[in-house]
Design a protein around this motif. Structure first.
Motif, PDB file in Angstrom:
ATOM      1  N   PRO A  74     -10.017  -3.722 -15.256  1.00 47.56           N
ATOM      2  CA  PRO A  74     -10.126  -3.653 -13.799  1.00 47.56           C
ATOM      3  C   PRO A  74      -8.867  -3.074 -13.151  1.00 47.56           C
ATOM      4  O   PRO A  74      -8.949  -2.356 -12.154  1.00 47.56           O
ATOM      5  N   THR A  75      -7.721  -3.362 -13.741  1.00 51.01           N
ATOM      6  CA  THR A  75      -6.472  -2.841 -13.194  1.00 51.01           C
ATOM      7  C   THR A  75      -6.402  -1.327 -13.368  1.00 51.01           C
ATOM      8  O   THR A  75      -6.044  -0.599 -12.428  1.00 51.01           O
ATOM      9  N   ILE A  76      -6.756  -0.848 -14.537  1.00 52.74           N
ATOM     10  CA  ILE A  76      -6.749   0.598 -14.799  1.00 52.74           C
ATOM     11  C   ILE A  76      -7.703   1.307 -13.843  1.00 52.74           C
ATOM     12  O   ILE A  76      -7.354   2.323 -13.231  1.00 52.74           O
ATOM     13  N   THR A 132      -9.200   7.705 -17.559  1.00 57.40           N
ATOM     14  CA  THR A 132      -9.128   6.305 -17.125  1.00 57.40           C
ATOM     15  C   THR A 132     -10.342   5.506 -17.587  1.00 57.40           C
ATOM     16  O   THR A 132     -10.206   4.344 -17.963  1.00 57.40           O
ATOM     17  N   VAL A 133     -11.510   6.122 -17.571  1.00 62.37           N
ATOM     18  CA  VAL A 133     -12.717   5.426 -18.042  1.00 62.37           C
ATOM     19  C   VAL A 133     -12.615   5.173 -19.544  1.00 62.37           C
ATOM     20  O   VAL A 133     -12.956   4.078 -20.024  1.00 62.37           O
ATOM     21  N   LEU A 134     -12.116   6.152 -20.268  1.00 60.39           N
ATOM     22  CA  LEU A 134     -11.946   5.974 -21.713  1.00 60.39           C
ATOM     23  C   LEU A 134     -10.896   4.900 -22.008  1.00 60.39           C
ATOM     24  O   LEU A 134     -11.068   4.094 -22.928  1.00 60.39           O
ATOM     25  N   ALA A 135      -9.821   4.862 -21.225  1.00 57.73           N
ATOM     26  CA  ALA A 135      -8.785   3.840 -21.422  1.00 57.73           C
ATOM     27  C   ALA A 135      -9.342   2.449 -21.129  1.00 57.73           C
ATOM     28  O   ALA A 135      -9.072   1.484 -21.864  1.00 57.73           O
ATOM     29  N   ALA A 136     -10.141   2.325 -20.070  1.00 51.56           N
ATOM     30  CA  ALA A 136     -10.730   1.030 -19.730  1.00 51.56           C
ATOM     31  C   ALA A 136     -11.710   0.577 -20.817  1.00 51.56           C
ATOM     32  O   ALA A 136     -11.705  -0.590 -21.227  1.00 51.56           O
ATOM     33  N   PHE A 139      -6.365   1.376 -10.164  1.00 44.48           N
ATOM     34  CA  PHE A 139      -5.362   2.420  -9.946  1.00 44.48           C
ATOM     35  C   PHE A 139      -6.011   3.800  -9.881  1.00 44.48           C
ATOM     36  O   PHE A 139      -5.652   4.631  -9.039  1.00 44.48           O
ATOM     37  N   ALA A 140      -6.962   4.049 -10.758  1.00 44.33           N
ATOM     38  CA  ALA A 140      -7.649   5.341 -10.766  1.00 44.33           C
ATOM     39  C   ALA A 140      -8.410   5.557  -9.461  1.00 44.33           C
ATOM     40  O   ALA A 140      -8.392   6.655  -8.891  1.00 44.33           O
ATOM     41  N   SER A 141      -9.056   4.510  -8.970  1.00 41.18           N
ATOM     42  CA  SER A 141      -9.787   4.609  -7.714  1.00 41.18           C
ATOM     43  C   SER A 141      -8.852   4.891  -6.549  1.00 41.18           C
ATOM     44  O   SER A 141      -9.136   5.714  -5.681  1.00 41.18           O
ATOM     45  N   TYR A 142      -7.711   4.218  -6.542  1.00 38.67           N
ATOM     46  CA  TYR A 142      -6.733   4.416  -5.479  1.00 38.67           C
ATOM     47  C   TYR A 142      -6.257   5.871  -5.451  1.00 38.67           C
ATOM     48  O   TYR A 142      -6.238   6.506  -4.391  1.00 38.67           O
ATOM     49  N   TYR A 143      -5.883   6.407  -6.603  1.00 34.97           N
ATOM     50  CA  TYR A 143      -5.395   7.783  -6.643  1.00 34.97           C
ATOM     51  C   TYR A 143      -6.494   8.788  -6.325  1.00 34.97           C
ATOM     52  O   TYR A 143      -6.239   9.822  -5.715  1.00 34.97           O
TER      53      TYR A 143
END
Length: 95
Positions: A58-60, A26-30, A63-67
């Motif tokens: 921020p959206t990516i 997710t960090v790489l995608a952001a 979502f990562a934080s939520y999961y």
């Protein structure tokens, strides 16, 4: 001596967590979407598409934080209340 060992162990865990975060998908995608947004905005001159893509990181990360929070909640629930209370008492007692 025991305090130094605890600090070293804590530092090792911190470094390990930082390394895991740096290689997280997710960090790489952001980060990739930030680079793509900057490319669209400045290099290609497509400002609207650059702004649109710039909203993705921020959206990516949200979502990562939520999961991640859901995963932690599951792990804490699996421990049970008694083990959590005992862990907190041990942490406060060692100070």
């Amino acid at each position: 001596m025991a305090t130094q060992e605890k600090r070293t162990t804590g530092q090792d865990k911190t470094v390990q967590a930082a390394e895991e975060t740096a290689t997280d998908v997710t960090v790489l995608a952001a980060a990739t979407s930030v680079v793509l947004a900057l490319h669209q905005f400045f290099v290609r001159g497509n400002r609207m598409q650059g702004i649109f893509i710039g909203l993705w990181p921020p959206t990516i990360l949200a979502f990562a934080s939520y999961y991640n929070q859901k995963r932690i909640e599951k792990a804490v629930t699996a421990l049970g209340p008694n083990r959590i209370i005992n862990s907190i008492e041990q942490m406060l007692g060692s100070r």
